[in-house]
Design a protein around this motif. Structure first.
Motif, PDB file in Angstrom:
ATOM      1  N   LEU A  65       3.679  10.418  -9.250  1.00 47.99           N
ATOM      2  CA  LEU A  65       3.283  10.728 -10.816  1.00 47.99           C
ATOM      3  C   LEU A  65       2.493  11.933 -10.694  1.00 47.99           C
ATOM      4  O   LEU A  65       2.555  12.914 -11.731  1.00 47.99           O
ATOM      5  N   GLY A  66       1.706  12.327  -9.594  1.00 46.72           N
ATOM      6  CA  GLY A  66       0.779  13.430  -9.443  1.00 46.72           C
ATOM      7  C   GLY A  66       1.908  14.718  -9.621  1.00 46.72           C
ATOM      8  O   GLY A  66       1.617  15.751 -10.275  1.00 46.72           O
ATOM      9  N   ILE A 108       2.271   1.641  -3.478  1.00 43.48           N
ATOM     10  CA  ILE A 108       1.176   2.395  -4.288  1.00 43.48           C
ATOM     11  C   ILE A 108       1.243   3.837  -4.180  1.00 43.48           C
ATOM     12  O   ILE A 108       1.023   4.565  -5.082  1.00 43.48           O
ATOM     13  N   ALA A 109       0.680   4.220  -2.862  1.00 41.33           N
ATOM     14  CA  ALA A 109       0.845   5.731  -2.569  1.00 41.33           C
ATOM     15  C   ALA A 109       2.023   6.442  -2.990  1.00 41.33           C
ATOM     16  O   ALA A 109       1.607   7.549  -3.625  1.00 41.33           O
ATOM     17  N   LEU A 125       4.090   5.806  -5.609  1.00 40.79           N
ATOM     18  CA  LEU A 125       3.818   5.774  -7.115  1.00 40.79           C
ATOM     19  C   LEU A 125       2.728   6.883  -7.357  1.00 40.79           C
ATOM     20  O   LEU A 125       3.193   7.711  -8.192  1.00 40.79           O
ATOM     21  N   ARG A 126       1.718   6.739  -6.660  1.00 40.28           N
ATOM     22  CA  ARG A 126       0.501   7.804  -7.021  1.00 40.28           C
ATOM     23  C   ARG A 126       1.110   9.405  -6.935  1.00 40.28           C
ATOM     24  O   ARG A 126       1.053  10.298  -7.820  1.00 40.28           O
ATOM     25  N   ILE A 127       1.827   9.288  -5.513  1.00 42.79           N
ATOM     26  CA  ILE A 127       2.165  10.755  -5.283  1.00 42.79           C
ATOM     27  C   ILE A 127       2.963  11.223  -6.351  1.00 42.79           C
ATOM     28  O   ILE A 127       3.035  12.461  -6.700  1.00 42.79           O
ATOM     29  N   GLU A 181       0.720  -1.304   0.005  1.00 43.70           N
ATOM     30  CA  GLU A 181      -0.064   0.021   0.080  1.00 43.70           C
ATOM     31  C   GLU A 181       0.815   1.093  -0.093  1.00 43.70           C
ATOM     32  O   GLU A 181       0.481   2.304  -0.640  1.00 43.70           O
TER      33      GLU A 181
END
Length: 97
Positions: free
Chosen positions: A59-60, A52-53, A55-57, A49
């Protein structure tokens, strides 16, 4: 003499060692050293988890940095509005996007 027979190694037996409570467990299931957190499935799920967080941050942040550099510093907002008008879109959409 049989020539086509494959060699099969004998099965390895687990070494039995007592733990701190005196309970004997196979050595392969005892958690020790720095890998203790990776043997617990709950910690593995938490690590997944967090990954994943992260990677999302990241990418944003990359998308926001890309838009700031291109729209505000390279082409400027009026230049982007002019481009939008040249392709048939209303110019004010450049300020919204």
């Amino acid at each position: 003499m049989v020539l086509n027979r494959r060699f099969v190694a004998p099965a390895r037996r687990a070494t039995i060692r007592p733990n701190s409570r005196g309970v004997h467990k196979p050595a392969s299931t005892q958690a020790s050293g720095p890998n203790l957190s990776f043997r617990n499935p709950r910690n593995a799920e938490r690590s997944k988890e967090y990954g994943i967080a992260l990677l999302r941050i990241s990418l944003g942040v990359m998308f926001i940095a890309h838009s700031v550099v291109l729209k505000h510093f390279t082409f400027t907002l009026p230049g982007t509005a002019g481009y939008f008008e040249s392709i048939g879109l209303p110019g004010f959409l450049a300020y919204v996007v």
